[in-house]
Design an enzyme around this catalytic site. Sequence first.
Site, short mmCIF file in Angstrom:
data_model
loop_
_atom_site.label_atom_id
_atom_site.label_comp_id
_atom_site.label_asym_id
_atom_site.label_seq_id
_atom_site.Cartn_x
_atom_site.Cartn_y
_atom_site.Cartn_z
N LYS A 115 18.28 -19.27 -11.15
CA LYS A 115 18.46 -19.50 -12.59
C LYS A 115 17.28 -20.28 -13.16
O LYS A 115 16.82 -20.00 -14.26
CB LYS A 115 19.78 -20.22 -12.85
CG LYS A 115 20.97 -19.27 -12.72
CD LYS A 115 22.29 -19.97 -12.79
CE LYS A 115 23.44 -19.01 -12.56
NZ LYS A 115 24.68 -19.70 -12.21
N LYS A 194 20.35 -5.59 -9.15
CA LYS A 194 21.74 -6.04 -9.25
C LYS A 194 22.15 -6.11 -10.73
O LYS A 194 21.41 -6.64 -11.56
CB LYS A 194 21.86 -7.44 -8.63
CG LYS A 194 23.24 -8.04 -8.76
CD LYS A 194 23.23 -9.54 -8.55
CE LYS A 194 24.15 -10.22 -9.38
NZ LYS A 194 24.89 -10.94 -9.98
N LYS A 197 24.74 -9.97 -16.21
CA LYS A 197 24.78 -10.25 -17.65
C LYS A 197 23.40 -10.69 -18.13
O LYS A 197 22.98 -10.36 -19.21
CB LYS A 197 25.74 -11.41 -17.93
CG LYS A 197 27.19 -11.06 -17.79
CD LYS A 197 28.05 -12.27 -18.15
CE LYS A 197 29.40 -12.19 -17.49
NZ LYS A 197 29.60 -13.21 -16.46
P1 ADP Z 1 26.63 -12.16 -13.83
O1 ADP Z 1 25.69 -12.13 -12.66
O2 ADP Z 1 26.64 -10.87 -14.54
O3 ADP Z 1 26.41 -13.34 -14.75
P2 ADP Z 1 28.89 -13.63 -12.86
O4 ADP Z 1 27.96 -14.57 -12.19
O5 ADP Z 1 29.67 -14.17 -14.02
O6 ADP Z 1 28.09 -12.32 -13.27
O7 ADP Z 1 29.88 -13.02 -11.81
C1 ADP Z 1 31.28 -12.95 -11.88
C2 ADP Z 1 31.81 -12.25 -10.64
O8 ADP Z 1 31.33 -10.90 -10.60
C3 ADP Z 1 31.34 -12.89 -9.32
O9 ADP Z 1 32.33 -12.78 -8.34
C4 ADP Z 1 30.14 -12.06 -8.96
O10 ADP Z 1 29.87 -12.09 -7.57
C5 ADP Z 1 30.59 -10.68 -9.41
N1 ADP Z 1 29.43 -9.86 -9.74
C6 ADP Z 1 28.52 -10.06 -10.72
N2 ADP Z 1 27.57 -9.11 -10.72
C7 ADP Z 1 27.89 -8.28 -9.70
C8 ADP Z 1 27.28 -7.10 -9.18
N3 ADP Z 1 26.21 -6.57 -9.71
N4 ADP Z 1 27.86 -6.51 -8.10
C9 ADP Z 1 28.98 -7.03 -7.55
N5 ADP Z 1 29.60 -8.13 -8.00
C10 ADP Z 1 29.06 -8.75 -9.05
#
Ligand code: ADP
Length: 315
Positions: A115, A194, A197
Site C-alpha cells: 500500500k 489481481k 478495488k
Molecule cells: P481489494 O483488494 O479489492 O481492496 P479487499 O482487500 O477489500 O479487496 O478484499 C476483501 C476480500 O476479498 C479479502 O478476503 C480478499 O482476500 C478478497 N479478494 C480481494 N481481491 C481478490 C481477488 N482478486 N481474488 C480473490 N480474492 C480477492
Amino acid sequence: MNTEKKRLLTGLQSSGTLHIGNYFGALKPFLDIYEQYESHLMVADYHSLTSLRDPKQLHDNIINVVKDYLAIGVDPTKAIIFRQSDNQDHMELSWILNCMVTVPFLMQAHSYKDKVAKGLEPNAGLFTYPMLQAADITLYDIDVVPVGEDQRQHLEYTREAVGKFNRAYGEILKAPKEMILDSVGVVPGIDGQKMSKSYGNGIPLFGSQKEIEKIVMSIVTDSSGERPENVYAIHRLLKSAEELEPIYEQHKGRYGDLKKILAADLESFIAPMREKREKITNEEVQEVLRVGAEKAKTISGVTLTKARKAIGITL
Ligand code: ADP
Ligand code: TRP
C-alpha cells in the site's frame, strides 16, 4: 461427543464497491459453508479509514456492503452481520495485541509495504492494521476465516499475536486458520493482474448490464494465442472447463464474440442478485446492524473480559 459448531468469520472493508474478486475469493466460500458454522460477517469500516477520508463515501459504502451481503443471499438470522465500529471491544483488544508484537514484525507485512509502494500515506492505522484484524477474529473465538490469497499473511500475523499473548498469559485466545480456495485465491482483473478495488481493473459485482458489458469488452487480450486467457480466466469462475471447451473451440480466435458470451453469462449470474439488492432498504440495513451489534458484543465481551483479567487490568 462434541456437537458444538465451529466458528466462522470473514470481513470486507467498506472502502469501495465490491467486485467479483471479492465475491469469488471471500464471499462465495463463506456463503457455501456458513450455515454449518456459527457464522459472523463483518463490515471492516475502521479498517477502511486507513485509506478513505471522505465521510459521505465511507457512510454510503457501509450501507452498500451490508446490502451486498444480503443480496448475495446471507441470511441475517443464520449469521451475525455486524459493523466493526459498533463494537468498541475491537479497539481495546487491538491495542492489547499491538503491545504483543514488535515494530520490525509489522514492518514486514506485505499489505503495508504494497500500500505504501502504491503511494498511500503510511499512517499508523495502516501500519497496525493486522492487529485490528487479529482482534476482529480472536474476539469471536473463530476457527476458520474464508479469504483470498492476499490475506494469508494477515492470518499468520493473527496466529503470531495469539501465540505471544497465550505464551505470556495462558491459553486465552484461539488461533484461527485461513480458508483459501485454490481455484479462486487470486481472481484476475481485466488486465490479468489481481483484481483489486485500487487497481481499477475490477468487474463490479453489482454493476449495471451496460457497465459490465463495457468493462468486459475492454478486457486485455493477447493476440498471440488462440484463447484469450484473461477472458477465459474470468469465464472459468462461472462455468466449468468442460462447459467452456466447446464454446471456446467454436469461437476460436473470435475474441469479440467470446467477450459477448462472457458478458451475457455474467449478466445471468448477477441479474437475480441485483434485483434482490434493489429491494433492500436502508432501514432494513440499520435493523440488521442493530441486531448484529448486540449479538457481537455479547460474544466478544466474554473474550475481552478474560483477556483483561489475564493481563491484570481488572481490579
Ligand atoms: P481489494 O483488494 O479489492 O481492496 P479487499 O482487500 O477489500 O479487496 O478484499 C476483501 C476480500 O476479498 C479479502 O478476503 C480478499 O482476500 C478478497 N479478494 C480481494 N481481491 C481478490 C481477488 N482478486 N481474488 C480473490 N480474492 C480477492
Ligand atoms: N483485511 C481484510 C481485507 O482487506 C478485511 C478484514 C478486516 C478481514 N478484518 C477481517 C478479513 C477479519 C477477515 C477477517 O480484505
